[in-house]
Every structure is written in C-alpha cells, then in structure tokens.
Design a protein around this motif. Structure first.
Motif, short mmCIF file in Angstrom:
data_model
loop_
_atom_site.label_atom_id
_atom_site.label_comp_id
_atom_site.label_asym_id
_atom_site.label_seq_id
_atom_site.Cartn_x
_atom_site.Cartn_y
_atom_site.Cartn_z
N PHE A 121 -25.92 18.77 -40.09
CA PHE A 121 -25.12 19.17 -40.24
C PHE A 121 -24.34 17.75 -40.06
CE2 PHE A 121 -20.82 19.80 -38.79
CZ PHE A 121 -19.84 20.75 -39.55
N CYS A 122 -24.80 16.31 -39.06
CA CYS A 122 -24.56 15.32 -38.51
C CYS A 122 -24.61 14.41 -40.02
CB CYS A 122 -25.50 14.66 -37.85
SG CYS A 122 -24.46 15.64 -35.85
N GLU A 123 -25.22 14.84 -41.09
CA GLU A 123 -26.16 13.66 -41.69
C GLU A 123 -24.39 13.96 -42.71
OE1 GLU A 123 -29.28 13.98 -42.40
OE2 GLU A 123 -30.14 12.31 -40.84
N MET A 124 -24.49 15.59 -43.04
CA MET A 124 -23.85 15.98 -44.33
C MET A 124 -21.63 15.53 -43.93
SD MET A 124 -24.90 19.32 -44.91
CE MET A 124 -24.25 19.92 -46.15
N GLU A 125 -21.78 15.59 -43.05
CA GLU A 125 -20.48 15.57 -42.44
C GLU A 125 -20.33 13.70 -42.13
OE1 GLU A 125 -18.26 17.12 -43.27
OE2 GLU A 125 -19.36 19.16 -43.54
N GLY A 126 -21.34 13.40 -41.83
CA GLY A 126 -20.95 12.03 -41.15
C GLY A 126 -20.33 12.02 -39.60
N PHE A 127 -20.89 12.92 -39.06
CA PHE A 127 -21.19 12.59 -37.25
C PHE A 127 -21.92 11.53 -36.78
CE2 PHE A 127 -18.61 16.39 -37.64
CZ PHE A 127 -17.58 16.07 -37.27
N LYS A 128 -21.61 10.93 -35.64
CA LYS A 128 -23.12 10.57 -35.14
C LYS A 128 -23.60 10.95 -34.54
CE LYS A 128 -19.39 8.00 -33.20
NZ LYS A 128 -18.44 6.86 -31.69
N PRO A 129 -24.78 10.89 -34.00
CA PRO A 129 -25.79 11.78 -33.15
C PRO A 129 -25.07 12.18 -32.24
CG PRO A 129 -27.06 10.07 -34.13
CD PRO A 129 -25.54 9.92 -34.11
N GLY A 130 -25.55 13.65 -31.62
CA GLY A 130 -24.97 14.35 -30.11
C GLY A 130 -24.01 14.85 -29.97
N TYR A 131 -22.85 14.72 -31.66
CA TYR A 131 -21.58 14.71 -31.69
C TYR A 131 -21.37 16.68 -31.88
CZ TYR A 131 -18.74 11.03 -30.94
OH TYR A 131 -18.07 9.64 -30.60
N VAL A 132 -22.48 17.37 -32.64
CA VAL A 132 -22.89 18.62 -33.02
C VAL A 132 -23.80 19.51 -31.83
CG1 VAL A 132 -23.48 20.10 -34.47
CG2 VAL A 132 -21.91 17.90 -34.85
N MET A 133 -23.57 20.45 -31.20
CA MET A 133 -24.72 21.20 -30.71
C MET A 133 -24.43 22.91 -31.42
SD MET A 133 -24.10 22.04 -26.74
CE MET A 133 -23.83 20.53 -26.09
N ALA A 134 -25.77 23.15 -31.70
CA ALA A 134 -25.76 24.72 -32.46
C ALA A 134 -25.57 25.91 -31.09
CB ALA A 134 -26.65 24.98 -32.86
#
Length: 405
Positions: A99-112
């Motif tokens: 999801f981070c790679e697809m939407e352009g977020f830095k690591p650590g900005y997304v939590m499942a």
C-alpha cells in the motif's frame, strides 16, 4: 508494521515498569469498550429473535457488498488455508509495504488492522478524554460516539449542511478543547461528499493537539478526493481505509490506518494482535487487481442510478449519494417502515434520531433492489402502524450526546 518503542526498547524486549503500567492502563480501557462495527449496529435493529436474518431474505441493512471478495482474493484465501497454523507477520508487512508503494507513503505510515473499526475506536480512546470532546456529523456513523462515551468524553454532534456535507466550520468551532474531529467521507449514512478544501480547513483550524480522523471506508465508490496529501504533509490526521466495502471483504476483516508514525504508535497501546493471514493476503491481492475498483464502482453506480430513477419517478425523496448506501425519506416513522419491510423479508438499514422519517438503504444486487422496490411499494401503500421494531440494547440507547444546531 511500525513497532511500538517501549521506553527505548523494542516490543519483544523486557517491559519496563513504566511501560507495563502504561500498557496495563490502556488495556483496561479497551476491555470496557465494545468494538462496534456496522454489522453490530445493523443487527441491533433487527426485529427478530434470534436476530439472524432468515434464508432468502434481502439483506440491504449493513452496507455489505453482495459481490464478496474478488476471484483473486478467493484463490489467495484458499491457497493459504494449509498455513492457517502460522502467524506469518511477513504477510501483514507485505500488505503495508504494498500500500505504501502504491500510494507513495514512506515506511511506517500505514498500519494494518482487522477492519477499520479497531483503529477508529483506538483513535478515539487515544485522543479524547473527559476534557477533550469528540466532534462528529449528524447524521453520521455512530461507532466512535460510543467509544467516546466509554472514555468519558463529551460527544458533540453537528448537523450536516443543506448539501449534506460536513459543516467543518461549525465542527471546528464546537469546542476549543476537542480531541477528535471525525469526518466520514463519503458520509455514512447519507453517501454524500465533503470537499477536500473543507477538510483542509478543518485540519488547518482545529485546536492544537487534536486530530482529524478521516474515515474513507466508502471512497472507492465515489468521486471524492482522498486526503492522503494531508498525511504526506505530516498533518495531525489519521485516515481509515477498509476492504469491507468495495472490495467485498466485510466478513474477512481487513483495514488500514494511515498517519504519521508517532500518531499510529499511540493507537498501538490499545491493541497489537496478529492479523488473520488469509485477510491480509487477500487484501494485498485485491490491491493489485487494477481493474477491480473501476469495475465494481460502475456496477454499484449503475444499480444505484436505476434505483434513484425509480424513486424519483415515484416521488420519493432521497439523498444524492455517491456510495453503496443512501437515505430514503419515508414521510412517516422510519422505524415503522423498517419493521414493515422486515415482515416482507427485506432488511433495510436503521434510523438516525435526528432524521426520524428516513431509513438507510444499502445498494444491493439487481435482484435485491427489484425485491426492495416491490416490498417498498406495498409498504408505502399500506398502513405500518403498530410495527415498531425491538428497541436497541441499553448500551446503545443511553447516549448523552450533545446535538448542536
């Protein structure tokens, strides 16, 4: 997944006494907070004992997607069944990384999470208190209000604008000490949009130390602008995404919280369970099916438009929704209509107190909506008196929320 740091050590290392007490306090709060979902709220209003929908009924009361998971997700789930004895954290990390790679977020900005209900509740617990109210739209999705109540926080409900958008200026002005401003965009239950510029206003003018919680559960059905840029700019924003709606995974349970790592870390105090491996793997697969969102968006839009055209031709008033649900004005007690529809084996959505003549309708399949139209015609052509549904459970009735006008 961004791990919580406990007094400078990783989550698997020895707890310090201070860390243990902090986690124990958070855990004691969570133990008293029911994680309410759309399914719980829908089931609470069913006029049946037991509250299970009978076979063959039309189920358009819980904003579910009748299409279910896509074929690729189903194959992924089937293939992982033999691995069901493993935790496989790598699969969760793969979902977050994808999801981070697809939407352009830095690591650590997304939590499942197992759906978006958990991070919704945890955000409310983390950022509200008896001195920091929870501000939401009216009508709006109710789950966060119950979490705020358990947390001892005042709940302030701000009416939607005449265009059925969030009145962000009134929300920001509701209380100078507010802790959370909840914006569901598109809104549940109305299916209507709040402009990105209005959300920007809320973020720019909110009280210091508060967060804007943006629930984008239904955004895939609509033309609404995502609020991702606000997170990328490191604003005090947490965004919720779910695979329950357009992706058809309500029963599989997978969702995401998106925000600055320091904000997400505060949510982890309230829960860090390993996720079902079938859910996170199916979600990863679904993200990578490029045609899935536009195809399903069109399917929903076509059925919704067909329903709206029938309603308009029949002189029934409804909200101009862009999602898989809308509010329908029955012109009489919505609760009576809800109960009368159940008698015809058609289960429609609940009633919001501030709109007592409206019921929420989920956009189902073509067949679902054909049966809905036939049943609704019969109900509106007959008396519905004396068909009040069962009352909500006490914990859902006793809600000292403040409605702002």
């Amino acid at each position: 997944m961004c791990p919580v740091q406990l007094d400078g050590i990783g989550p698997l290392a020895r707890f310090s006494r201070r860390s243990f007490l902090r986690y124990s306090a958070a855990a004691s709060v969570v133990a008293s907070v029911p994680i309410l979902t759309e399914a719980h709220l829908a089931r609470a209003q069913r006029n049946t004992l037991p509250k299970n929908i009978p076979p063959g009924a039309v189920r358009i009361d819980a904003n579910e997607n009748p299409l279910g998971p896509c074929s690729g997700a189903c194959s992924t789930i089937s293939g992982l069944i033999p691995e069901g004895g493993r935790y496989d954290f790598d699969l969760t990390e793969k979902l977050e990384k994808t999801f981070c790679e697809m939407e352009g977020f830095k690591p650590g900005y997304v939590m499942a999470y197992a759906g978006s209900s958990e991070p919704l509740h945890y955000t409310v617990l983390a950022f509200t208190s008896k001195d920091r109210p929870y501000v939401t739209a009216d009508p709006g999705y109710e789950a966060g209000m119950y979490a705020a109540k358990v947390n001892g926080a005042k709940v302030l409900m701000v009416p939607l604008t005449k265009d059925y958008a969030h009145d962000v200026k009134a929300m920001v002005a509701a209380d100078p000490n507010a802790g959370v401003f909840y914006i569901c965009n598109p809104n549940n239950p109305t299916g209507t949009i709040t402009k990105y510029e209005d959300i920007e206003y809320a973020v720019a003018n909110k009280p210091k130390g508060s967060v804007v919680l943006i629930d984008e559960a239904y955004i895939h059905f609509s033309d609404a602008s995502p609020s991702f840029d606000l997170v990328k700019a490191d604003k005090d924003v947490i965004i919720l995404r779910t695979f329950s709606k357009l992706y058809g995974m309500a029963g599989v349970r997978c969702g995401l919280a998106i925000g600055r790592p320091d904000l997400l870390a505060k949510l982890q105090l309230y829960g860090m369970n390993p996720l079902p491996i079938m859910a996170v793997a199916a979600a990863t697969t679904s993200l990578q099916v490029q045609e899935l969102v536009p195809q399903r968006k069109k399917i929903n839009a076509d059925i919704r438009q067909e329903t709206f055209e029938w309603l308009a031709a029949s002189n029934y008033k409804f909200t101009p929704s862009q999602t898989n649900c809308f509010m329908l004005d029955t012109g009489r007690s919505g609760k009576e209509v809800l109960a009368a529809m159940q008698k015809k084996n058609v289960y429609i959505g609940r009633v919001w107190p501030s709109w007592p003549t409206y019921v929420r309708i989920t956009v189902g399949s073509h067949t679902d909506m054909e049966k809905f139209r036939a049943a609704y015609t019969d109900v509106m052509n007959s008396s519905t008196a004396g068909l009040e549904p069962m009352p909500l459970p006490r914990r859902l009735r006793e809600t000292p929320f403040t409605h702002l006008s």
